[in-house]
Design an enzyme around this catalytic site. Structure first.
Site, PDB file in Angstrom:
ATOM      1  N   PRO A   1       0.040   3.796   4.750  1.00 15.16           N
ATOM      2  CA  PRO A   1       1.225   3.674   5.610  1.00 15.16           C
ATOM      3  C   PRO A   1       1.001   3.026   6.985  1.00 15.16           C
ATOM      4  O   PRO A   1       1.706   2.091   7.348  1.00 15.16           O
ATOM      5  CB  PRO A   1       1.690   5.129   5.779  1.00 15.16           C
ATOM      6  CG  PRO A   1       1.124   5.863   4.607  1.00 15.16           C
ATOM      7  CD  PRO A   1      -0.167   5.190   4.302  1.00 15.16           C
TER       8      PRO A   1
ATOM      9  N   THR B   1       1.448  -2.577   6.360  1.00 16.46           N
ATOM     10  CA  THR B   1       2.111  -3.160   7.540  1.00 16.46           C
ATOM     11  C   THR B   1       1.729  -2.311   8.744  1.00 16.46           C
ATOM     12  O   THR B   1       2.225  -1.188   8.905  1.00 16.46           O
ATOM     13  CB  THR B   1       3.640  -3.155   7.373  1.00 16.46           C
ATOM     14  OG1 THR B   1       3.967  -3.816   6.158  1.00 16.46           O
ATOM     15  CG2 THR B   1       4.312  -3.858   8.541  1.00 16.46           C
TER      16      THR B   1
ATOM     17  N   LYS C   1       4.862 -10.904   9.269  1.00 18.34           N
ATOM     18  CA  LYS C   1       5.636  -9.824   8.653  1.00 18.34           C
ATOM     19  C   LYS C   1       6.474  -9.093   9.717  1.00 18.34           C
ATOM     20  O   LYS C   1       7.651  -8.785   9.498  1.00 18.34           O
ATOM     21  CB  LYS C   1       4.663  -8.854   7.973  1.00 18.34           C
ATOM     22  CG  LYS C   1       5.202  -7.498   7.600  1.00 18.34           C
ATOM     23  CD  LYS C   1       6.036  -7.517   6.341  1.00 18.34           C
ATOM     24  CE  LYS C   1       6.561  -6.118   6.027  1.00 18.34           C
ATOM     25  NZ  LYS C   1       7.564  -6.104   4.989  1.00 18.34           N
TER      26      LYS C   1
ATOM     27  N   LYS D   1       9.651   1.885  11.926  1.00 17.00           N
ATOM     28  CA  LYS D   1       8.210   1.679  12.180  1.00 17.00           C
ATOM     29  C   LYS D   1       7.912   0.198  12.417  1.00 17.00           C
ATOM     30  O   LYS D   1       7.294  -0.171  13.408  1.00 17.00           O
ATOM     31  CB  LYS D   1       7.397   2.187  10.981  1.00 17.00           C
ATOM     32  CG  LYS D   1       5.909   1.890  11.087  1.00 17.00           C
ATOM     33  CD  LYS D   1       5.169   2.235   9.809  1.00 17.00           C
ATOM     34  CE  LYS D   1       5.337   1.203   8.725  1.00 17.00           C
ATOM     35  NZ  LYS D   1       4.167   0.483   8.282  1.00 17.00           N
TER      36      LYS D   1
HETATM   37  P1  NAD Z   1       3.758   5.438   0.690  1.00 18.95           P
HETATM   38  O1  NAD Z   1       3.755   6.493   1.745  1.00 18.95           O
HETATM   39  O2  NAD Z   1       4.680   5.581  -0.482  1.00 18.95           O
HETATM   40  O3  NAD Z   1       2.264   5.293   0.078  1.00 18.95           O
HETATM   41  C1  NAD Z   1       1.119   5.293   0.853  1.00 18.95           C
HETATM   42  C2  NAD Z   1      -0.005   5.937   0.042  1.00 18.95           C
HETATM   43  O4  NAD Z   1      -1.202   5.934   0.814  1.00 18.95           O
HETATM   44  C3  NAD Z   1       0.289   7.403  -0.314  1.00 18.95           C
HETATM   45  O5  NAD Z   1       0.135   7.592  -1.698  1.00 18.95           O
HETATM   46  C4  NAD Z   1      -0.746   8.170   0.492  1.00 18.95           C
HETATM   47  O6  NAD Z   1      -1.149   9.393  -0.123  1.00 18.95           O
HETATM   48  C5  NAD Z   1      -1.870   7.164   0.580  1.00 18.95           C
HETATM   49  N1  NAD Z   1      -2.812   7.412   1.672  1.00 18.95           N
HETATM   50  C6  NAD Z   1      -2.541   7.716   2.964  1.00 18.95           C
HETATM   51  N2  NAD Z   1      -3.687   7.871   3.645  1.00 18.95           N
HETATM   52  C7  NAD Z   1      -4.702   7.663   2.764  1.00 18.95           C
HETATM   53  C8  NAD Z   1      -6.107   7.707   2.875  1.00 18.95           C
HETATM   54  N3  NAD Z   1      -6.713   7.977   4.037  1.00 18.95           N
HETATM   55  N4  NAD Z   1      -6.848   7.459   1.757  1.00 18.95           N
HETATM   56  C9  NAD Z   1      -6.234   7.175   0.578  1.00 18.95           C
HETATM   57  N5  NAD Z   1      -4.901   7.131   0.420  1.00 18.95           N
HETATM   58  C10 NAD Z   1      -4.142   7.368   1.506  1.00 18.95           C
HETATM   59  O7  NAD Z   1       3.980   4.073   1.441  1.00 18.95           O
HETATM   60  P2  NAD Z   1       4.464   2.669   0.802  1.00 18.95           P
HETATM   61  O8  NAD Z   1       5.942   2.635   0.780  1.00 18.95           O
HETATM   62  O9  NAD Z   1       3.671   2.416  -0.419  1.00 18.95           O
HETATM   63  O10 NAD Z   1       4.017   1.675   1.970  1.00 18.95           O
HETATM   64  C11 NAD Z   1       2.653   1.286   2.175  1.00 18.95           C
HETATM   65  C12 NAD Z   1       2.641   0.191   3.218  1.00 18.95           C
HETATM   66  O11 NAD Z   1       3.421  -0.932   2.722  1.00 18.95           O
HETATM   67  C13 NAD Z   1       3.277   0.587   4.558  1.00 18.95           C
HETATM   68  O12 NAD Z   1       2.551   0.035   5.616  1.00 18.95           O
HETATM   69  C14 NAD Z   1       4.676   0.006   4.467  1.00 18.95           C
HETATM   70  O13 NAD Z   1       5.221  -0.298   5.743  1.00 18.95           O
HETATM   71  C15 NAD Z   1       4.436  -1.256   3.658  1.00 18.95           C
HETATM   72  N6  NAD Z   1       5.613  -1.743   2.914  1.00 18.95           N
HETATM   73  C16 NAD Z   1       6.419  -0.870   2.252  1.00 18.95           C
HETATM   74  C17 NAD Z   1       7.544  -1.358   1.566  1.00 18.95           C
HETATM   75  C18 NAD Z   1       8.473  -0.431   0.828  1.00 18.95           C
HETATM   76  O14 NAD Z   1       9.581  -0.861   0.456  1.00 18.95           O
HETATM   77  N7  NAD Z   1       8.089   0.820   0.555  1.00 18.95           N
HETATM   78  C19 NAD Z   1       7.815  -2.736   1.560  1.00 18.95           C
HETATM   79  C20 NAD Z   1       6.949  -3.609   2.209  1.00 18.95           C
HETATM   80  C21 NAD Z   1       5.845  -3.092   2.893  1.00 18.95           C
END
Ligand code: NAD
Length: 326
Positions: free
Chosen positions: A77, A108, A187, A262
């Site tokens: 995240p 991101t 981004k 964020k």
């Molecule tokens: P999410 O919270 O669904 O998934 C993040 C994962 O990372 C979780 O499964 C969490 O348990 C894991 N995690 C956290 N800390 C960790 C660690 N120390 N070791 C191992 N695993 C760990 O988030 P997401 O929606 O998948 O987003 C991830 C990134 O992508 C973010 O930066 C977000 O801004 C970006 N993003 C998200 C979207 C969207 O639509 N969801 C779109 C574009 C970009």
């Protein structure tokens, strides 16, 4: 070496984006290749390992992923999670001798954290390479394999062709943004702009509806005029205008408003750090902060700012009543 010659790919962070990205890799990498995965949530690992038995291999830490893989992708995240995954001792990626491994962070986050992690890798692991490659296209795009990657490297980077072929297994477009951390800067600029377009579209639609316009007609006017934009065309903030936009399903699915808050905050910080003047930054940020905290909007698609601003979601009923009276 092309991406398809890599037989050991690591992936850390199996959330809303990471899980479908791993599914794409598992389906498209050659038969002999394996994907080594880790997440702090064991259930996320177990689900993928069960779905792709023998292909996706569970690891107990980021370090274990690094030990097993030639190229490692991270998708967590925020900046603090990226620091932890890469730099934590004794279980972070950098706690082993990385040799010539390739590391790609798709999260991101702020550019300062990205550059700090890159510096640590350059200082202690001179042969390894670290790239920022944030994505756009949302969870649906990740599931369909249609996301875009904004890659922090130059077109001439000797690894660009390989990186591009690997990332294309999970998405459609890979844009080389010029250099380290510029994928992230791209981004953040993109989300700043699309976040403001959503607010402006919500305001204009709300004003038009209150003035007596049918928002479907108004949206056709925007599409034909100088206000044409992707938010109104594909993610219209007003329910009932675009059938498959999140707004038409109670703002479910799409890009969560907390993520927009964020990213918007990161973009405003980036502008501050490079001395770019913003007129709309503070007001945009306050709008997304309010929406992220509002129980009517929290956890919903960011275009829910239409609701936050008091947009008339029952415009169809009201129009029908008016037409009945005339
Ligand atoms: P999410 O919270 O669904 O998934 C993040 C994962 O990372 C979780 O499964 C969490 O348990 C894991 N995690 C956290 N800390 C960790 C660690 N120390 N070791 C191992 N695993 C760990 O988030 P997401 O929606 O998948 O987003 C991830 C990134 O992508 C973010 O930066 C977000 O801004 C970006 N993003 C998200 C979207 C969207 O639509 N969801 C779109 C574009 C970009």
């Amino acid at each position: 070496m092309t991406a398809l010659e890599y037989s050991r790919v690591g992936f850390i962070g199996l959330g809303a984006m990471g899980k479908p990205m791993v599914e794409q890799l598992a389906a498209k990498l050659p038969a002999h290749a394996h994907v080594y995965v880790h997440d702090v949530v064991q259930a996320s690992i177990d689900e993928l390992v069960a779905k792709f038995a023998g292909k996706v291999i569970a690891c107990r830490s980021a370090r274990e992923v690094a030990e097993s893989s030639e190229v490692i992708i991270t998708m967590v995240p925020e900046g603090a999670h990226v620091r932890s995954v890469y730099l934590a001792e004794p279980n972070g990626i950098c706690s082993i001798d990385l040799q010539d491994r390739i590391l790609i962070d798709c999260s991101t986050i702020d550019t300062a954290t990205n550059l700090a992690v890159k510096q640590r890798i350059t200082d202690s692991h001179g042969r390894a390479s670290f790239y920022d490659a944030p994505v756009s296209g949302g969870t649906l795009g990740a599931q369909k394999g249609t996301i875009a990657f904004f890659l922090g490297c130059a077109d001439e980077d000797p690894k660009f062709a390989m990186l591009s072929s690997l990332l294309r297994l999970m998405g459609k477009q890979v844009i080389a943004c010029g250099g380290a951390s510029l994928g992230l800067a791209s981004k953040l600029c993109n989300n700043y702009l699309s976040g403001l377009i959503a607010i402006a579209s919500a305001e204009a639609l709300s004003t038009g509806i209150k003035a007596g316009l049918d928002p479907r007609v108004l949206s056709r006017v925007f599409a034909a005029g100088t206000a044409q934009n992707a938010i109104c065309d594909r993610f219209n903030p007003c329910p009932g205008v675009v059938a498959d936009a999140p707004s038409s399903s109670g703002y479910r699915g799409g890009f969560k408003v907390q993520l927009m808050k964020k990213d918007f905050a990161l973009a405003v910080d980036l502008a501050g750090s490079v001395g770019a003047r913003l007129v709309l930054g503070d007001v945009g940020l306050r709008t997304y902060e309010s929406a992220a905290e509002d129980p009517r909007c929290r956890d919903l698609d960011s275009r829910v700012v239409f609701r936050l601003l008091g947009g008339d979601e029952k415009w169809e009923e009201r129009l029908a009543q008016q037409n009945g009276q005339n």
